[in-house]
Design a protein around this motif. Sequence first.
Motif, PDB file in Angstrom:
ATOM      1  N   ASN A 316       0.845  -1.275  -0.083  1.00  0.00           N
ATOM      2  CA  ASN A 316       0.083  -0.062   0.085  1.00  0.00           C
ATOM      3  C   ASN A 316       0.771   1.095  -0.018  1.00  0.00           C
ATOM      4  O   ASN A 316       0.614   2.450   0.362  1.00  0.00           O
ATOM      5  CB  ASN A 316      -1.040   0.239   1.185  1.00  0.00           C
ATOM      6  N   LYS A 317       2.069   1.130  -0.531  1.00  0.00           N
ATOM      7  CA  LYS A 317       3.066   2.351  -0.650  1.00  0.00           C
ATOM      8  C   LYS A 317       3.313   2.982   0.649  1.00  0.00           C
ATOM      9  O   LYS A 317       3.387   4.006   0.615  1.00  0.00           O
ATOM     10  CB  LYS A 317       2.624   3.254  -1.574  1.00  0.00           C
ATOM     11  N   ILE A 318       3.503   2.263   1.671  1.00  0.00           N
ATOM     12  CA  ILE A 318       3.853   2.675   3.181  1.00  0.00           C
ATOM     13  C   ILE A 318       5.080   1.676   3.729  1.00  0.00           C
ATOM     14  O   ILE A 318       4.730   0.697   3.847  1.00  0.00           O
ATOM     15  CB  ILE A 318       2.631   2.877   4.118  1.00  0.00           C
ATOM     16  N   LEU A 319       6.088   2.533   3.883  1.00  0.00           N
ATOM     17  CA  LEU A 319       7.272   1.700   4.349  1.00  0.00           C
ATOM     18  C   LEU A 319       7.330   1.675   5.989  1.00  0.00           C
ATOM     19  O   LEU A 319       7.303   2.763   6.404  1.00  0.00           O
ATOM     20  CB  LEU A 319       8.719   2.464   3.839  1.00  0.00           C
ATOM     21  N   ILE A 320       7.779   0.768   6.539  1.00  0.00           N
ATOM     22  CA  ILE A 320       7.960   0.757   8.026  1.00  0.00           C
ATOM     23  C   ILE A 320       9.065  -0.131   8.204  1.00  0.00           C
ATOM     24  O   ILE A 320       9.653  -0.704   7.236  1.00  0.00           O
ATOM     25  CB  ILE A 320       6.505   0.231   8.999  1.00  0.00           C
TER      26      ILE A 320
END
Length: 353
Positions: A316-320
Amino acid sequence: MNSPFWSAFVNSIVPYIPGEQPKISNIIKLNTNENAYGVSPNVSNALKQAIGDNLKLYPDPTAGQLRQELGRLHKVNEDCIFIGNGSDEVLGFAFHALLKHNKPVLFPDITYSFYPVYCRLFDISFHCIPLNDSFEINLQDYQNREACGIVITNPNAPTGILLKSNSIANYLDTHPHQLVIVDEAYIDFGGETVIPFVKKYPNLLVVRTFSKFYSLAGLRVGYAVGQPDLIEGIVRVKDSFNSYPLDYMAQIGAVAAVKDIQWSINNARSIIKNRKNLIDALNQLGFQTLDSKANFIFTSHPLHEGKKIANYLRDNKILIRHFDSPRIKNWLRITIGNAEECKRLIEALAQMN
């Protein structure tokens, strides 16, 4: 990949793995603890004005003006400050200069993962002390051990948990022959610095960075504060490696940032507010989050594997950041973004099956 020209040492070392710096656009980047807010306009203006003929000259090898500004900020003499190319370099010099003895250095089993890398690089003996069941550093666990010194990140990374300054002072009082390095990369997001203790304790070295609080990760500026003999030891290593570690533009930008510190204070307040809101929202989704005093949180969900959540968010194009270490394999480190980034993160997690 390897080469016949590699030494046996190069074949044996395990380098530090930095957080991913993606090349794709339209991604929410919450994986490397960068500041969610931009630099002061005063910093940008200072850098623009600095471009000119001075770039043909070597920079000040001692970063004298920056040391003056930091000395005024922290109320210490200039000879108590060492400036380096990011706090990673400062820590590396400090390990080499001050911790290479016949006794091991101690640090937590869950902490900044560069510490064991430095030890292996410089052939320094070390021993990891487990965090307690609440992921806290308990300095009682470091008592009565043979050691040349201890290294703690405060607040700790990746947990974000703060160790109270009086606990550090008590350890300094009872272990005057051990060096205590306190890495305060995240202290300005909810903690209390121990820099004022430097005047009293000759065995204390405090390491700071401009990457987090000052939003200057791209300039690579770090520093250490300690009594002059400790600083001189680090300088001797630096001058045996690179006598000009901090470039001209980095010095200009860092000086401007210190002079406009209120900008960074205001940004830190916004991050602290976003952190509270994010933790509250995660709690509503069933996450368990540690009490962070940093610009990131450490969280897990009882029904979802950490790696699964990280992969889902990446889709979902969220980097953690997810770590594979056994004790924390289901935990996630999430940088506190701006309000919109935190909102989009929660929206994505709410849709996770």
